[in-house]
Design a protein around this motif. Structure first.
Motif, PDB file in Angstrom:
ATOM      1  N   GLY A 300       0.797  -1.215   0.000  1.00  0.00           N
ATOM      2  CA  GLY A 300       0.000   0.000   0.000  1.00  0.00           C
ATOM      3  C   GLY A 300       0.829   1.263   0.000  1.00  0.00           C
ATOM      4  O   GLY A 300       1.976   1.295  -0.435  1.00  0.00           O
ATOM      5  N   LEU A 301       0.233   2.350   0.508  1.00  0.00           N
ATOM      6  CA  LEU A 301       0.814   3.673   0.441  1.00  0.00           C
ATOM      7  C   LEU A 301       1.646   3.994   1.674  1.00  0.00           C
ATOM      8  O   LEU A 301       1.608   3.299   2.679  1.00  0.00           O
ATOM      9  CB  LEU A 301      -0.292   4.715   0.295  1.00  0.00           C
ATOM     10  N   TRP A 302       2.401   5.075   1.570  1.00  0.00           N
ATOM     11  CA  TRP A 302       3.116   5.659   2.704  1.00  0.00           C
ATOM     12  C   TRP A 302       4.061   4.657   3.359  1.00  0.00           C
ATOM     13  O   TRP A 302       3.979   4.385   4.546  1.00  0.00           O
ATOM     14  CB  TRP A 302       2.129   6.226   3.729  1.00  0.00           C
ATOM     15  N   VAL A 303       4.983   4.130   2.572  1.00  0.00           N
ATOM     16  CA  VAL A 303       5.929   3.148   3.086  1.00  0.00           C
ATOM     17  C   VAL A 303       6.898   3.793   4.077  1.00  0.00           C
ATOM     18  O   VAL A 303       7.273   3.189   5.067  1.00  0.00           O
ATOM     19  CB  VAL A 303       6.691   2.485   1.915  1.00  0.00           C
ATOM     20  N   HIS A 304       7.309   5.045   3.807  1.00  0.00           N
ATOM     21  CA  HIS A 304       8.294   5.682   4.685  1.00  0.00           C
ATOM     22  C   HIS A 304       7.605   6.300   5.900  1.00  0.00           C
ATOM     23  O   HIS A 304       7.583   7.515   6.097  1.00  0.00           O
ATOM     24  CB  HIS A 304       9.092   6.745   3.934  1.00  0.00           C
ATOM     25  N   THR A 305       7.013   5.450   6.722  1.00  0.00           N
ATOM     26  CA  THR A 305       6.454   5.868   8.002  1.00  0.00           C
ATOM     27  C   THR A 305       6.855   4.829   9.044  1.00  0.00           C
ATOM     28  O   THR A 305       6.947   3.639   8.750  1.00  0.00           O
ATOM     29  CB  THR A 305       4.912   5.970   7.963  1.00  0.00           C
ATOM     30  N   ALA A 306       7.067   5.290  10.260  1.00  0.00           N
ATOM     31  CA  ALA A 306       7.469   4.367  11.321  1.00  0.00           C
ATOM     32  C   ALA A 306       6.398   3.323  11.591  1.00  0.00           C
ATOM     33  O   ALA A 306       6.701   2.153  11.853  1.00  0.00           O
ATOM     34  CB  ALA A 306       7.775   5.158  12.594  1.00  0.00           C
ATOM     35  N   THR A 307       5.130   3.726  11.544  1.00  0.00           N
ATOM     36  CA  THR A 307       4.055   2.791  11.862  1.00  0.00           C
ATOM     37  C   THR A 307       3.979   1.658  10.848  1.00  0.00           C
ATOM     38  O   THR A 307       3.621   0.533  11.207  1.00  0.00           O
ATOM     39  CB  THR A 307       2.712   3.522  11.956  1.00  0.00           C
ATOM     40  N   LYS A 308       4.328   1.931   9.574  1.00  0.00           N
ATOM     41  CA  LYS A 308       4.368   0.854   8.583  1.00  0.00           C
ATOM     42  C   LYS A 308       5.382  -0.204   8.978  1.00  0.00           C
ATOM     43  O   LYS A 308       5.134  -1.404   8.874  1.00  0.00           O
ATOM     44  CB  LYS A 308       4.705   1.423   7.201  1.00  0.00           C
ATOM     45  N   TYR A 309       6.528   0.247   9.413  1.00  0.00           N
ATOM     46  CA  TYR A 309       7.571  -0.696   9.837  1.00  0.00           C
ATOM     47  C   TYR A 309       7.158  -1.442  11.101  1.00  0.00           C
ATOM     48  O   TYR A 309       7.337  -2.659  11.213  1.00  0.00           O
ATOM     49  CB  TYR A 309       8.881   0.053  10.083  1.00  0.00           C
ATOM     50  N   LEU A 310       6.621  -0.727  12.087  1.00  0.00           N
ATOM     51  CA  LEU A 310       6.295  -1.353  13.369  1.00  0.00           C
ATOM     52  C   LEU A 310       5.195  -2.396  13.248  1.00  0.00           C
ATOM     53  O   LEU A 310       5.102  -3.300  14.092  1.00  0.00           O
ATOM     54  CB  LEU A 310       5.887  -0.279  14.379  1.00  0.00           C
ATOM     55  N   ARG A 311       4.361  -2.300  12.229  1.00  0.00           N
ATOM     56  CA  ARG A 311       3.298  -3.302  12.033  1.00  0.00           C
ATOM     57  C   ARG A 311       3.831  -4.594  11.427  1.00  0.00           C
ATOM     58  O   ARG A 311       3.092  -5.579  11.338  1.00  0.00           O
ATOM     59  CB  ARG A 311       2.178  -2.729  11.162  1.00  0.00           C
ATOM     60  N   GLN A 312       5.076  -4.603  11.009  1.00  0.00           N
ATOM     61  CA  GLN A 312       5.676  -5.811  10.456  1.00  0.00           C
ATOM     62  C   GLN A 312       6.041  -6.762  11.595  1.00  0.00           C
ATOM     63  O   GLN A 312       6.694  -6.366  12.571  1.00  0.00           O
ATOM     64  CB  GLN A 312       6.939  -5.453   9.658  1.00  0.00           C
ATOM     65  N   SER A 313       5.659  -8.017  11.472  1.00  0.00           N
ATOM     66  CA  SER A 313       5.959  -8.988  12.530  1.00  0.00           C
ATOM     67  C   SER A 313       7.461  -9.158  12.730  1.00  0.00           C
ATOM     68  O   SER A 313       7.929  -9.365  13.857  1.00  0.00           O
ATOM     69  CB  SER A 313       5.312 -10.338  12.209  1.00  0.00           C
ATOM     70  N   ASP A 314       8.238  -9.065  11.637  1.00  0.00           N
ATOM     71  CA  ASP A 314       9.681  -9.226  11.741  1.00  0.00           C
ATOM     72  C   ASP A 314      10.323  -8.087  12.525  1.00  0.00           C
ATOM     73  O   ASP A 314      11.422  -8.246  13.073  1.00  0.00           O
ATOM     74  CB  ASP A 314      10.314  -9.302  10.351  1.00  0.00           C
ATOM     75  N   VAL A 315       9.656  -6.939  12.555  1.00  0.00           N
ATOM     76  CA  VAL A 315      10.151  -5.793  13.314  1.00  0.00           C
ATOM     77  C   VAL A 315       9.660  -5.870  14.756  1.00  0.00           C
ATOM     78  O   VAL A 315      10.435  -5.747  15.710  1.00  0.00           O
ATOM     79  CB  VAL A 315       9.697  -4.471  12.657  1.00  0.00           C
ATOM     80  N   ALA A 316       8.352  -6.079  14.927  1.00  0.00           N
ATOM     81  CA  ALA A 316       7.753  -6.068  16.267  1.00  0.00           C
ATOM     82  C   ALA A 316       8.228  -7.243  17.117  1.00  0.00           C
ATOM     83  O   ALA A 316       8.398  -7.095  18.346  1.00  0.00           O
ATOM     84  CB  ALA A 316       6.243  -6.075  16.146  1.00  0.00           C
ATOM     85  N   GLY A 317       8.439  -8.402  16.490  1.00  0.00           N
ATOM     86  CA  GLY A 317       8.796  -9.596  17.244  1.00  0.00           C
ATOM     87  C   GLY A 317      10.028  -9.413  18.113  1.00  0.00           C
ATOM     88  O   GLY A 317       9.983  -9.569  19.350  1.00  0.00           O
ATOM     89  N   PRO A 318      11.192  -9.101  17.512  1.00  0.00           N
ATOM     90  CA  PRO A 318      12.402  -8.959  18.346  1.00  0.00           C
ATOM     91  C   PRO A 318      12.334  -7.771  19.299  1.00  0.00           C
ATOM     92  O   PRO A 318      12.959  -7.809  20.357  1.00  0.00           O
ATOM     93  CB  PRO A 318      13.519  -8.775  17.304  1.00  0.00           C
ATOM     94  N   LEU A 319      11.548  -6.759  18.958  1.00  0.00           N
ATOM     95  CA  LEU A 319      11.411  -5.614  19.871  1.00  0.00           C
ATOM     96  C   LEU A 319      10.667  -6.034  21.132  1.00  0.00           C
ATOM     97  O   LEU A 319      11.098  -5.735  22.252  1.00  0.00           O
ATOM     98  CB  LEU A 319      10.695  -4.473  19.150  1.00  0.00           C
ATOM     99  N   VAL A 320       9.572  -6.738  20.951  1.00  0.00           N
ATOM    100  CA  VAL A 320       8.802  -7.206  22.112  1.00  0.00           C
ATOM    101  C   VAL A 320       9.624  -8.181  22.950  1.00  0.00           C
ATOM    102  O   VAL A 320       9.610  -8.134  24.183  1.00  0.00           O
ATOM    103  CB  VAL A 320       7.483  -7.856  21.643  1.00  0.00           C
ATOM    104  N   GLU A 321      10.365  -9.061  22.285  1.00  0.00           N
ATOM    105  CA  GLU A 321      11.183 -10.026  23.027  1.00  0.00           C
ATOM    106  C   GLU A 321      12.241  -9.311  23.866  1.00  0.00           C
ATOM    107  O   GLU A 321      12.551  -9.732  24.991  1.00  0.00           O
ATOM    108  CB  GLU A 321      11.844 -10.996  22.038  1.00  0.00           C
ATOM    109  N   ALA A 322      12.794  -8.214  23.342  1.00  0.00           N
ATOM    110  CA  ALA A 322      13.771  -7.446  24.121  1.00  0.00           C
ATOM    111  C   ALA A 322      13.122  -6.796  25.329  1.00  0.00           C
ATOM    112  O   ALA A 322      13.716  -6.715  26.404  1.00  0.00           O
ATOM    113  CB  ALA A 322      14.421  -6.386  23.230  1.00  0.00           C
ATOM    114  N   LEU A 323      11.881  -6.341  25.180  1.00  0.00           N
ATOM    115  CA  LEU A 323      11.159  -5.714  26.294  1.00  0.00           C
ATOM    116  C   LEU A 323      10.798  -6.722  27.372  1.00  0.00           C
ATOM    117  O   LEU A 323      10.720  -6.376  28.557  1.00  0.00           O
ATOM    118  CB  LEU A 323       9.894  -5.021  25.776  1.00  0.00           C
ATOM    119  N   LYS A 324      10.584  -7.964  26.986  1.00  0.00           N
ATOM    120  CA  LYS A 324      10.148  -8.993  27.952  1.00  0.00           C
ATOM    121  C   LYS A 324      11.306  -9.565  28.761  1.00  0.00           C
ATOM    122  O   LYS A 324      11.072 -10.220  29.779  1.00  0.00           O
ATOM    123  CB  LYS A 324       9.444 -10.132  27.194  1.00  0.00           C
ATOM    124  N   LYS A 325      12.531  -9.307  28.340  1.00  0.00           N
ATOM    125  CA  LYS A 325      13.688  -9.904  29.042  1.00  0.00           C
ATOM    126  C   LYS A 325      13.883  -9.246  30.413  1.00  0.00           C
ATOM    127  O   LYS A 325      13.655  -8.063  30.575  1.00  0.00           O
ATOM    128  CB  LYS A 325      14.958  -9.735  28.196  1.00  0.00           C
TER     129      LYS A 325
END
Length: 325
Positions: A300-325
């Motif tokens: 879709g549109l507006w690829v250069h936005t942080a929210t587009k990246y954060l909705r990607q599982s490959d991005v959110a996954g390791p971030l959440v795992e770091a927060l849970k440690k």
């Protein structure tokens, strides 16, 4: 006996206009929660949105770009030689990058569009005959042509090159290191202070930075004394060697000393991002940490936005795992 320490999560935004701090914090958290759900971490959604998984702050420095000089830049009428030099280097790097991608994929239509944009770039003789304002308009027209590359036409949030060029000029203003008109601290110093304001070196700090914010975060963390279990950069221009890399401080660039892991994500249809070369051009810190780059593909549109990246599982996954440690 004390309980577990709640980590700090700091969001660092990129180019653009004025932002509402709390609204942006909620939007980034909601996007991260969506990505966490896709990554199989539905158990932490409430913890993210309600604040018990991490103390989350949105580092907002957007108002620092909205002084009289920035307003002039928005209208395309106030640009000095250093601004123009940076923008010419940055736009040329974008043209070269997209040209290389078109050759790799044997996309003749994209190659033709890129070469049309390249032909519009100002040359040495042109620079002697025109002022900075005219160079700005010429670069804007070249970017307008470049945005017709099929992938960018579908995904970019900029309908023409001038708004994009104004946003890119913020990167140049940050890297310009200029003193404030009132004799106060330089713009880059004030921006980095916003990023680290309120952080506690006694608690782990996780930084998620986007676009220009990746440059800001990289420099802000160079003297930070606390633990940084994860630095995550999204849509970063750090790999734009000719325009950005050699302007970073310190030189040669190296991973900040206290960063324990650095994940860098890029989208091929994100016009601001070059191919992943950061790990080749960045020296490791004393613990051997280098950025690890992965590609994501947004729809879709507006690829250069942080929210587009954060909705990607490959991005959110390791971030959440770091927060849970």
């Amino acid at each position: 006996m004390s309980g577990p320490v709640t980590p700090q999560l700091v969001f660092v935004h990129g180019v653009g206009g004025l932002r509402d701090t709390e609204q942006q914090r909620r939007e980034w958290l909601e996007a991260l929660a969506d990505g966490a759900r896709r990554a199989g971490h539905s158990d932490v959604i409430s913890g993210l949105t309600q604040g018990w998984l991490a103390e989350t702050r949105f580092a907002n420095y957007s108002d620092l770009f909205t002084d009289a000089e920035a307003q002039g830049e928005a209208a395309g009428v106030s640009h000095g030689p250093e601004d123009t030099t940076f923008l010419e280097e940055f736009v040329t790097a974008l043209v070269d990058e997209l040209g290389h991608q078109a050759q790799e994929s044997d996309d003749k239509r994209a190659s033709a569009i890129v070469e049309d944009a390249r032909a519009q770039l100002p040359g040495v003789d042109d620079e002697q005959e025109q002022g900075a304002g005219e160079s700005f308009r010429i670069l804007g027209r070249a970017l307008t042509s470049l945005l017709q590359v099929p992938g960018l036409r579908r995904s970019a949030q900029w309908a023409s090159g001038l708004p994009l060029l104004w946003h890119l000029s913020q990167v140049g203003r940050y890297l310009g290191r200029g003193r404030a008109a009132d004799g106060g601290a330089a713009l880059d110093v004030r921006i980095r202070e916003r990023v680290l304001r309120g952080t506690d070196p006694e608690r782990p700090l996780i930084v998620v930075a986007h676009s220009l914010g990746t440059v800001v975060a990289f420099e802000a963390l160079r003297d930070y004394g606390g633990r940084v279990p994860l630095l995550m950069t999204l849509g970063s221009p750090l790999a734009t060697a000719t325009a950005v890399l050699h302007r970073l401080v310190p030189q040669p660039p190296r991973t900040p000393a206290r960063v324990e892991r650095w994940l860098n994500f890029w989208d091929r249809d994100d016009v601001v991002v070059g191919r992943p070369r950061i790990e080749k051009w960045m020296l490791p810190n004393a613990d051997g940490v280098l950025p690890v780059t992965e590609r994501v593909d947004s729809d879709g549109l507006w690829v250069h936005t942080a929210t587009k990246y954060l909705r990607q599982s490959d991005v959110a996954g390791p971030l959440v795992e770091a927060l849970k440690k």
